[in-house]
Scaffold this motif. Structure first.
Motif, mmCIF file in Angstrom:
data_model
loop_
_atom_site.group_PDB
_atom_site.id
_atom_site.type_symbol
_atom_site.label_atom_id
_atom_site.label_comp_id
_atom_site.label_asym_id
_atom_site.label_seq_id
_atom_site.Cartn_x
_atom_site.Cartn_y
_atom_site.Cartn_z
ATOM 1 N N ASP A 1 -6.479 4.695 -3.728
ATOM 2 C CA ASP A 1 -5.426 3.749 -3.352
ATOM 3 C C ASP A 1 -4.754 3.281 -4.637
ATOM 4 N N TRP A 2 -3.487 3.693 -4.819
ATOM 5 C CA TRP A 2 -2.731 3.349 -6.019
ATOM 6 C C TRP A 2 -1.767 2.209 -5.711
ATOM 7 N N ARG A 3 -1.736 1.188 -6.584
ATOM 8 C CA ARG A 3 -0.792 0.077 -6.469
ATOM 9 C C ARG A 3 -0.058 -0.083 -7.806
ATOM 10 N N GLU B 1 0.823 -1.211 0.000
ATOM 11 C CA GLU B 1 0.000 0.000 0.000
ATOM 12 C C GLU B 1 0.857 1.261 0.000
ATOM 13 N N ASP B 2 2.069 1.166 0.540
ATOM 14 C CA ASP B 2 2.916 2.350 0.680
ATOM 15 C C ASP B 2 3.860 2.556 -0.499
ATOM 16 N N GLN C 1 -9.948 5.040 -1.990
ATOM 17 C CA GLN C 1 -9.237 4.694 -0.760
ATOM 18 C C GLN C 1 -10.148 4.013 0.251
ATOM 19 N N GLY D 1 -5.669 11.548 -0.228
ATOM 20 C CA GLY D 1 -5.977 10.159 0.084
ATOM 21 C C GLY D 1 -7.246 9.662 -0.565
#
Length: 328
Positions: free
Chosen positions: A188-190, A158-159, A212, A185
């Motif tokens: 959520d980017w992966r 996630e980070d 997110q 936020g």
């Protein structure tokens, strides 16, 4: 009940009766982009779609947005942003709205502020061929999503995206893959693939992405909210692909960049039933650079079904230092 996902708050607008018919403003205060005073352009894209959607029947879904950023929008409560919606056309199957956003003045008559943003937003009713791919009188095709070689969102930290952002933008950093960073936020980017090449137009950046937080049950299946959320997503670090594709000219830590901003932004929405809080696959590329401008492209697919849900093309201002070895 308060919105459960940040993106719900970002796309929300309110009617402004004292500013005239079909006038809206941001429901929540704007925040500034990291390192600057201007409001993030994705907010304007999303809120203009929310405003326009409030003026069409609930069974009409936005399928196209053509937007132009005219002046920077400042994050201040003293000069509210007002979206004025012009009902340009209402047909049996299609409708068109022109949205002009002004900031400053008092929002009334000749004293309203200058136009800072405008968009032409087009709608199609649900009964006009939309989502009727099985019908004999419509075409039904789309290019497939890129392969992830068996990787899924849960296989990626996630980070990781924040780590890439720090490495990419640091003053002493080596040039790394560009970030797709949501300052507030919202998403959520992966990231899972950074394809570098000799030719800028052959470079690709790919990622899994979703809201997110889950959208509230009452809004999760609301097309206008989900499509406005995708509009917000469409502008997040979009210009980064042009930087990634030209590492020598951009320089370490982006040291050669003097100005970067979106100028014109086009979105084609292909599926009104998309849900912004379910995993999607995104790919970005750049096809042209010249005269201080670059052209960037983004396609987004639903991860589960593989269907294409959004295509974006944007023209961005990207200026470098006079002594930079630039081909843009």
């Amino acid at each position: 009940m308060a919105p459960s996902a940040p993106v719900e708050r970002y796309v929300a607008v309110l009617q402004v009766p004292d500013a005239g018919a079909d006038a809206f403003t941001n429901e929540h205060p704007f925040t500034r982009q990291p390192g600057g005073r201007a409001v993030f352009g994705g907010l304007l894209l999303a809120q203009s779609i929310s405003a326009a959607s409030a003026t069409v029947p609930t069974n009409s879904h936005v399928y196209s947005s053509h937007a132009t950023f005219i002046h920077p929008v400042t994050a201040t409560s003293k000069a509210r942003l007002v979206y004025r919606v012009d009902r340009a056309s209402d047909g049996r199957s299609f409708a068109t709205r022109v949205v002009r956003a002004t900031q400053g003045g008092d929002g009334d008559g000749d004293r309203q502020g200058p136009c800072v943003f405008m968009a032409t937003i087009s709608f199609q009713s649900a009964g006009a061929g939309a989502n009727k791919s099985a019908a004999a009188n419509v075409l039904d095709y789309a290019n497939p999503p890129p392969t992830s070689d068996g990787l899924g969102p849960d296989d990626i930290s996630e980070d990781l995206n924040r780590q890439i952002l720090t490495a990419f933008s640091g003053s002493g950093a080596q040039l790394r893959p560009p970030p797709s960073f949501s300052e507030g936020g919202a998403f959520d980017w992966r990231p899972f693939d950074f394809e570098q090449a000799t030719n800028p137009w052959d470079c690709r950046v790919r990622a899994f992405v979703r809201s997110q937080e889950p959208l509230a049950d009452s809004t999760r299946s609301v097309p206008s909210l989900n499509l406005a959320a995708l509009a917000y997503l469409s502008d997040e670090s979009l210009i980064g692909i042009a930087m990634y594709a030209n590492p020598k000219q951009i320089g370490q830590g982006m040291k050669n960049i003097t100005m970067a901003a979106t100028m014109n932004h086009k979105i084609s929405f292909h599926d009104p039933l998309v849900r912004a809080d379910e995993w999607m696959v995104l790919e970005r590329s750049t096809s042209w650079g010249g005269n201080g401008r670059v052209l960037v492209r983004q396609q987004t697919w639903d991860l589960k079904s593989g269907r294409l849900i959004m295509t974006v093309e944007a023209e961005c201002l990207l200026r470098l230092k006079a002594d930079a070895d630039s081909k843009l």
